[in-house]
Design an enzyme around this catalytic site. Structure first.
Site, PDB file in Angstrom:
ATOM      1  N   CYS A 130     -42.680   8.588 -27.539  1.00 25.65           N
ATOM      2  CA  CYS A 130     -42.712   7.728 -28.729  1.00 25.65           C
ATOM      3  C   CYS A 130     -41.314   7.365 -29.228  1.00 25.65           C
ATOM      4  O   CYS A 130     -41.041   6.199 -29.533  1.00 25.65           O
ATOM      5  CB  CYS A 130     -43.516   8.405 -29.842  1.00 25.65           C
ATOM      6  SG  CYS A 130     -43.077  10.139 -30.119  1.00 25.65           S
ATOM      7  N   HIS A 250     -41.448   7.540 -37.041  1.00 25.88           N
ATOM      8  CA  HIS A 250     -40.192   8.135 -36.569  1.00 25.88           C
ATOM      9  C   HIS A 250     -39.014   7.247 -36.981  1.00 25.88           C
ATOM     10  O   HIS A 250     -39.094   6.019 -36.920  1.00 25.88           O
ATOM     11  CB  HIS A 250     -40.185   8.264 -35.045  1.00 25.88           C
ATOM     12  CG  HIS A 250     -41.087   9.327 -34.516  1.00 25.88           C
ATOM     13  ND1 HIS A 250     -41.748  10.231 -35.307  1.00 25.88           N
ATOM     14  CD2 HIS A 250     -41.436   9.635 -33.221  1.00 25.88           C
ATOM     15  CE1 HIS A 250     -42.455  11.050 -34.551  1.00 25.88           C
ATOM     16  NE2 HIS A 250     -42.280  10.703 -33.287  1.00 25.88           N
TER      17      HIS A 250
END
Length: 346
Positions: A130, A250
Protein backbone atom coordinates in the site's frame (compact mmCIF):
# COMPACT_ATOMS: atom_id res chain seq x y z
CA UNK A 1 -22.65 -6.14 -26.15
CA UNK A 2 -19.61 -6.00 -23.86
CA UNK A 3 -18.38 -9.19 -22.27
CA UNK A 4 -19.02 -10.01 -18.61
CA UNK A 5 -16.78 -12.10 -16.39
CA UNK A 6 -16.93 -14.64 -13.61
CA UNK A 7 -15.13 -13.16 -10.61
CA UNK A 8 -14.00 -14.81 -7.39
CA UNK A 9 -13.13 -12.82 -4.26
CA UNK A 10 -10.91 -14.68 -1.82
CA UNK A 11 -10.99 -13.09 1.63
CA UNK A 12 -14.11 -10.97 1.14
CA UNK A 13 -14.78 -10.64 4.87
CA UNK A 14 -11.47 -8.86 5.54
CA UNK A 15 -10.89 -5.10 5.46
CA UNK A 16 -9.46 -5.12 1.92
CA UNK A 17 -11.94 -7.73 0.70
CA UNK A 18 -14.85 -5.55 1.77
CA UNK A 19 -13.34 -2.62 -0.14
CA UNK A 20 -12.88 -4.82 -3.20
CA UNK A 21 -16.59 -5.63 -3.13
CA UNK A 22 -17.43 -1.93 -2.78
CA UNK A 23 -15.23 -1.04 -5.75
CA UNK A 24 -16.63 -3.81 -7.95
CA UNK A 25 -20.10 -2.38 -7.37
CA UNK A 26 -19.16 1.31 -7.46
CA UNK A 27 -17.19 1.03 -10.69
CA UNK A 28 -19.82 -1.21 -12.33
CA UNK A 29 -17.32 -3.94 -13.11
CA UNK A 30 -18.75 -6.27 -15.81
CA UNK A 31 -19.68 -9.29 -13.69
CA UNK A 32 -21.67 -12.20 -15.03
CA UNK A 33 -21.20 -14.41 -11.96
CA UNK A 34 -19.44 -13.79 -8.66
CA UNK A 35 -18.41 -16.12 -5.88
CA UNK A 36 -16.95 -15.48 -2.46
CA UNK A 37 -14.34 -17.87 -1.11
CA UNK A 38 -12.88 -18.24 2.36
CA UNK A 39 -11.54 -20.77 4.83
CA UNK A 40 -13.50 -23.84 5.82
CA UNK A 41 -14.35 -22.03 9.07
CA UNK A 42 -16.19 -19.24 7.22
CA UNK A 43 -17.76 -21.41 4.53
CA UNK A 44 -21.54 -21.47 4.70
CA UNK A 45 -21.88 -17.94 6.07
CA UNK A 46 -23.77 -15.32 4.08
CA UNK A 47 -22.41 -12.18 2.46
CA UNK A 48 -24.34 -9.40 0.70
CA UNK A 49 -23.25 -7.96 -2.65
CA UNK A 50 -25.37 -5.54 -4.70
CA UNK A 51 -28.27 -6.20 -2.37
CA UNK A 52 -28.20 -9.94 -2.97
CA UNK A 53 -27.19 -12.59 -0.46
CA UNK A 54 -24.44 -15.06 -1.39
CA UNK A 55 -23.17 -18.10 0.47
CA UNK A 56 -19.44 -18.10 1.14
CA UNK A 57 -17.78 -21.19 -0.31
CA UNK A 58 -14.68 -22.93 0.95
CA UNK A 59 -11.59 -21.90 -1.00
CA UNK A 60 -10.45 -25.10 -2.68
CA UNK A 61 -8.71 -25.64 -6.02
CA UNK A 62 -11.99 -26.85 -7.56
CA UNK A 63 -13.77 -23.67 -6.46
CA UNK A 64 -11.92 -21.79 -9.22
CA UNK A 65 -13.38 -23.84 -12.06
CA UNK A 66 -14.93 -21.41 -14.55
CA UNK A 67 -13.47 -18.31 -12.87
CA UNK A 68 -12.04 -15.61 -15.17
CA UNK A 69 -10.61 -13.22 -12.57
CA UNK A 70 -9.68 -14.14 -9.00
CA UNK A 71 -9.05 -11.37 -6.50
CA UNK A 72 -6.97 -12.61 -3.56
CA UNK A 73 -6.74 -10.86 -0.18
CA UNK A 74 -6.64 -13.66 2.38
CA UNK A 75 -2.99 -13.82 3.41
CA UNK A 76 0.21 -14.93 1.74
CA UNK A 77 -0.04 -18.60 2.68
CA UNK A 78 -3.48 -18.86 1.07
CA UNK A 79 -2.21 -17.14 -2.07
CA UNK A 80 0.82 -19.39 -2.35
CA UNK A 81 -1.35 -22.48 -2.04
CA UNK A 82 -4.34 -21.53 -4.17
CA UNK A 83 -3.27 -18.86 -6.68
CA UNK A 84 -1.38 -21.40 -8.87
CA UNK A 85 -4.39 -23.71 -8.66
CA UNK A 86 -6.67 -20.91 -9.86
CA UNK A 87 -4.34 -20.22 -12.79
CA UNK A 88 -4.32 -23.92 -13.74
CA UNK A 89 -8.10 -23.68 -14.07
CA UNK A 90 -7.97 -20.67 -16.38
CA UNK A 91 -8.25 -17.73 -14.00
CA UNK A 92 -6.10 -14.62 -13.94
CA UNK A 93 -5.13 -13.97 -10.34
CA UNK A 94 -4.69 -10.48 -8.91
CA UNK A 95 -2.99 -11.01 -5.57
CA UNK A 96 -3.01 -8.40 -2.82
CA UNK A 97 -0.46 -10.14 -0.57
CA UNK A 98 3.33 -10.06 -0.56
CA UNK A 99 3.54 -13.70 -1.69
CA UNK A 100 4.60 -13.02 -5.28
CA UNK A 101 5.66 -9.38 -5.43
CA UNK A 102 9.38 -9.94 -5.83
CA UNK A 103 9.11 -13.08 -7.95
CA UNK A 104 11.01 -12.35 -11.17
CA UNK A 105 8.42 -14.20 -13.24
CA UNK A 106 5.45 -12.24 -11.87
CA UNK A 107 4.58 -8.66 -12.77
CA UNK A 108 4.04 -6.08 -10.03
CA UNK A 109 1.69 -3.40 -11.28
CA UNK A 110 0.32 0.06 -10.56
CA UNK A 111 -1.73 0.93 -13.67
CA UNK A 112 -0.76 4.63 -13.68
CA UNK A 113 2.92 3.64 -13.61
CA UNK A 114 3.50 0.40 -15.55
CA UNK A 115 0.26 -0.87 -17.08
CA UNK A 116 2.26 -2.13 -20.06
CA UNK A 117 3.72 -4.85 -17.81
CA UNK A 118 0.31 -6.51 -17.64
CA UNK A 119 0.86 -7.83 -21.16
CA UNK A 120 3.72 -9.90 -19.72
CA UNK A 121 1.71 -11.59 -16.98
CA UNK A 122 1.93 -15.36 -16.60
CA UNK A 123 -1.35 -15.87 -14.78
CA UNK A 124 -0.61 -14.16 -11.46
CA UNK A 125 -0.40 -10.37 -11.11
CA UNK A 126 0.93 -8.94 -7.86
CA UNK A 127 -0.61 -5.89 -6.24
CA UNK A 128 2.14 -3.83 -4.55
CA UNK A 129 2.41 -2.80 -0.93
CA UNK A 130 0.00 0.00 0.00
CA UNK A 131 2.70 2.53 0.90
CA UNK A 132 4.62 1.75 -2.28
CA UNK A 133 1.60 2.27 -4.53
CA UNK A 134 0.89 5.85 -3.52
CA UNK A 135 4.56 6.83 -3.64
CA UNK A 136 5.28 5.50 -7.14
CA UNK A 137 2.12 7.18 -8.46
CA UNK A 138 3.74 10.51 -7.57
CA UNK A 139 7.29 9.53 -8.52
CA UNK A 140 6.57 8.23 -12.02
CA UNK A 141 5.52 11.53 -13.67
CA UNK A 142 8.49 13.26 -12.03
CA UNK A 143 10.84 10.55 -13.32
CA UNK A 144 9.43 10.85 -16.85
CA UNK A 145 9.84 14.63 -16.90
CA UNK A 146 13.08 15.20 -15.00
CA UNK A 147 14.74 11.84 -14.28
CA UNK A 148 15.20 10.45 -10.78
CA UNK A 149 18.39 9.73 -8.82
CA UNK A 150 17.45 9.33 -5.19
CA UNK A 151 14.39 8.70 -2.99
CA UNK A 152 14.21 8.87 0.82
CA UNK A 153 10.81 8.21 2.36
CA UNK A 154 9.43 8.25 5.89
CA UNK A 155 5.93 6.85 6.21
CA UNK A 156 3.18 7.58 8.73
CA UNK A 157 0.91 4.58 8.36
CA UNK A 158 -2.62 3.94 9.59
CA UNK A 159 -3.50 0.94 11.75
CA UNK A 160 -5.95 -0.37 9.14
CA UNK A 161 -2.87 -1.57 7.27
CA UNK A 162 -2.57 -4.20 10.00
CA UNK A 163 -6.18 -5.31 9.64
CA UNK A 164 -9.46 -5.01 11.51
CA UNK A 165 -7.90 -6.36 14.72
CA UNK A 166 -5.52 -3.39 14.82
CA UNK A 167 -8.38 -0.93 14.31
CA UNK A 168 -10.30 -2.56 17.14
CA UNK A 169 -7.27 -2.42 19.42
CA UNK A 170 -6.73 1.29 18.71
CA UNK A 171 -10.35 2.02 19.57
CA UNK A 172 -10.24 -0.07 22.76
CA UNK A 173 -6.98 1.50 23.92
CA UNK A 174 -8.30 5.01 23.24
CA UNK A 175 -11.30 4.37 25.48
CA UNK A 176 -9.20 3.06 28.35
CA UNK A 177 -6.23 5.42 28.00
CA UNK A 178 -5.31 6.99 31.34
CA UNK A 179 -7.39 4.55 33.34
CA UNK A 180 -4.56 2.02 33.39
CA UNK A 181 -0.81 2.61 33.39
CA UNK A 182 -0.26 0.99 29.99
CA UNK A 183 -3.09 0.10 27.65
CA UNK A 184 -3.31 -3.58 26.79
CA UNK A 185 -1.64 -4.42 23.49
CA UNK A 186 -1.80 -7.71 21.59
CA UNK A 187 -1.44 -6.74 17.92
CA UNK A 188 1.13 -4.05 17.11
CA UNK A 189 3.79 -3.69 15.93
CA UNK A 190 3.66 -7.32 14.75
CA UNK A 191 0.86 -9.65 15.79
CA UNK A 192 3.02 -12.77 15.95
CA UNK A 193 5.85 -11.13 17.94
CA UNK A 194 6.49 -11.67 21.65
CA UNK A 195 6.39 -7.98 22.52
CA UNK A 196 3.50 -5.62 21.74
CA UNK A 197 3.09 -1.90 22.31
CA UNK A 198 -0.03 0.27 22.60
CA UNK A 199 -0.76 2.42 19.56
CA UNK A 200 -3.27 4.84 21.10
CA UNK A 201 -1.54 8.20 21.72
CA UNK A 202 1.70 6.57 20.59
CA UNK A 203 3.98 6.21 17.57
CA UNK A 204 5.67 2.89 16.78
CA UNK A 205 8.75 3.00 14.49
CA UNK A 206 8.29 -0.60 13.40
CA UNK A 207 6.05 -2.15 10.75
CA UNK A 208 6.65 -5.87 10.21
CA UNK A 209 9.70 -7.72 11.54
CA UNK A 210 13.32 -6.58 11.34
CA UNK A 211 15.72 -7.86 8.74
CA UNK A 212 19.40 -8.48 9.52
CA UNK A 213 20.29 -5.14 7.91
CA UNK A 214 18.30 -3.18 10.52
CA UNK A 215 15.44 -2.35 8.15
CA UNK A 216 11.98 -3.79 8.67
CA UNK A 217 10.39 -5.99 6.02
CA UNK A 218 7.91 -3.16 5.30
CA UNK A 219 10.80 -0.83 4.57
CA UNK A 220 12.48 -3.41 2.34
CA UNK A 221 9.19 -3.91 0.49
CA UNK A 222 9.08 -0.19 -0.34
CA UNK A 223 12.71 -0.19 -1.45
CA UNK A 224 12.57 -3.28 -3.63
CA UNK A 225 9.05 -2.84 -5.02
CA UNK A 226 9.73 0.75 -6.08
CA UNK A 227 12.73 -0.35 -8.11
CA UNK A 228 10.80 -3.19 -9.74
CA UNK A 229 7.66 -1.22 -10.61
CA UNK A 230 9.58 1.73 -12.03
CA UNK A 231 12.14 -0.49 -13.84
CA UNK A 232 14.98 1.27 -12.03
CA UNK A 233 17.08 -1.45 -10.37
CA UNK A 234 19.88 1.01 -9.56
CA UNK A 235 17.68 3.73 -8.07
CA UNK A 236 18.82 4.79 -4.60
CA UNK A 237 15.88 4.26 -2.22
CA UNK A 238 15.77 4.40 1.58
CA UNK A 239 12.70 4.01 3.78
CA UNK A 240 11.61 4.36 7.41
CA UNK A 241 8.11 3.08 8.14
CA UNK A 242 6.17 4.22 11.20
CA UNK A 243 2.73 3.28 12.58
CA UNK A 244 0.51 6.10 13.87
CA UNK A 245 -2.81 6.05 15.79
CA UNK A 246 -4.76 6.87 12.63
CA UNK A 247 -7.53 4.53 11.48
CA UNK A 248 -7.25 4.98 7.74
CA UNK A 249 -4.94 6.75 5.31
CA UNK A 250 -1.16 6.51 4.93
CA UNK A 251 1.01 9.63 4.81
CA UNK A 252 4.56 9.90 3.47
CA UNK A 253 7.28 12.51 3.61
CA UNK A 254 9.43 11.95 0.52
CA UNK A 255 12.73 13.52 -0.49
CA UNK A 256 13.59 13.15 -4.17
CA UNK A 257 16.61 14.12 -6.20
CA UNK A 258 15.99 14.61 -9.91
CA UNK A 259 18.55 14.25 -12.70
CA UNK A 260 17.79 17.44 -14.59
CA UNK A 261 19.24 20.73 -13.38
CA UNK A 262 17.23 23.93 -13.05
CA UNK A 263 13.90 22.29 -12.14
CA UNK A 264 11.62 24.54 -10.10
CA UNK A 265 8.84 23.85 -7.61
CA UNK A 266 6.33 25.07 -10.18
CA UNK A 267 7.76 22.55 -12.68
CA UNK A 268 7.21 19.70 -10.22
CA UNK A 269 3.74 20.95 -9.35
CA UNK A 270 2.76 21.30 -13.00
CA UNK A 271 3.83 17.74 -13.82
CA UNK A 272 1.92 16.33 -10.85
CA UNK A 273 -1.21 18.33 -11.67
CA UNK A 274 -1.26 16.72 -15.11
CA UNK A 275 -0.67 13.19 -13.82
CA UNK A 276 -3.46 10.63 -13.84
CA UNK A 277 -4.72 9.65 -10.41
CA UNK A 278 -2.93 12.52 -8.64
CA UNK A 279 -4.61 15.46 -6.94
CA UNK A 280 -2.34 18.33 -5.91
CA UNK A 281 -3.39 20.08 -2.72
CA UNK A 282 -0.62 22.57 -2.08
CA UNK A 283 -1.43 26.03 -0.79
CA UNK A 284 0.54 26.73 2.41
CA UNK A 285 -0.78 30.31 2.61
CA UNK A 286 -4.26 28.89 3.20
CA UNK A 287 -3.05 25.85 5.15
CA UNK A 288 -4.14 23.53 2.34
CA UNK A 289 -2.28 20.23 2.26
CA UNK A 290 -3.19 16.52 2.21
CA UNK A 291 -4.31 14.83 5.43
CA UNK A 292 -5.42 11.22 5.95
CA UNK A 293 -8.70 12.19 7.58
CA UNK A 294 -9.81 13.88 4.35
CA UNK A 295 -8.28 11.31 2.00
CA UNK A 296 -10.37 8.50 3.49
CA UNK A 297 -12.83 7.18 0.90
CA UNK A 298 -11.13 9.08 -1.94
CA UNK A 299 -9.65 7.35 -4.99
CA UNK A 300 -6.85 9.81 -5.68
CA UNK A 301 -3.32 10.06 -4.37
CA UNK A 302 -2.96 13.51 -2.81
CA UNK A 303 0.30 15.47 -3.02
CA UNK A 304 1.26 18.71 -1.29
CA UNK A 305 3.98 20.53 0.69
CA UNK A 306 6.03 20.66 -2.51
CA UNK A 307 9.24 22.53 -1.78
CA UNK A 308 12.85 22.69 -2.86
CA UNK A 309 15.60 21.34 -0.65
CA UNK A 310 17.63 24.18 0.85
CA UNK A 311 21.04 22.60 0.22
CA UNK A 312 20.52 20.53 -2.95
CA UNK A 313 19.43 22.32 -6.13
CA UNK A 314 18.10 19.05 -7.57
CA UNK A 315 16.38 18.00 -4.34
CA UNK A 316 12.68 18.37 -3.51
CA UNK A 317 10.40 17.40 -0.65
CA UNK A 318 6.82 16.28 -1.17
CA UNK A 319 4.04 15.05 1.11
CA UNK A 320 1.90 12.16 -0.17
CA UNK A 321 -1.38 10.89 1.31
CA UNK A 322 -3.82 8.21 0.16
CA UNK A 323 -6.48 5.87 1.49
CA UNK A 324 -4.43 2.72 2.05
CA UNK A 325 -7.42 0.39 1.74
CA UNK A 326 -8.50 1.96 -1.56
CA UNK A 327 -5.69 3.07 -3.86
CA UNK A 328 -3.28 1.25 -1.59
CA UNK A 329 -5.05 -2.08 -2.01
CA UNK A 330 -8.59 -2.75 -3.26
CA UNK A 331 -8.90 0.00 -5.86
CA UNK A 332 -5.53 -0.75 -7.42
CA UNK A 333 -6.56 -4.41 -7.74
CA UNK A 334 -9.81 -3.50 -9.51
CA UNK A 335 -7.99 -1.03 -11.76
CA UNK A 336 -5.63 -3.83 -12.78
CA UNK A 337 -8.63 -5.96 -13.73
CA UNK A 338 -10.12 -3.05 -15.69
CA UNK A 339 -6.90 -2.58 -17.66
CA UNK A 340 -6.79 -6.30 -18.46
CA UNK A 341 -10.17 -5.81 -20.15
CA UNK A 342 -9.46 -2.39 -21.71
CA UNK A 343 -6.19 -3.54 -23.27
CA UNK A 344 -7.62 -6.83 -24.52
CA UNK A 345 -5.35 -8.91 -22.31
CA UNK A 346 -8.16 -11.06 -20.96
Amino acid sequence: MSKSYTVAVVGATGAVGEKMMEQLEKRKFPIEHIKFLASKRSAGKSIVFKGQSYTIEEATPEAFNGVDIALFSAGGSVSKELAPEAVKRGAVVIDNTSAFRMDKEIVLVVPEVNRQDLKLHTGIIANPNCSTIQMVCALQPIKEAFGLNNVIVSTYQAVSGAGVVAINELEAQSLTFGKTKISEAQVLPVKGAEIHYPIAFNVIPQIDTFDDNGYTLEEMKMINETKKIMHMPNLSVAATCVRLPVVSGHSESVFIEVEKAGVSVSDIRSVLESAKGIKVLDNPAKQEYPMPLFAEGQDEVFVGRIRKDLSNDKGFHIWIVADNLLKGAALNSIQIAEVLIEDGII
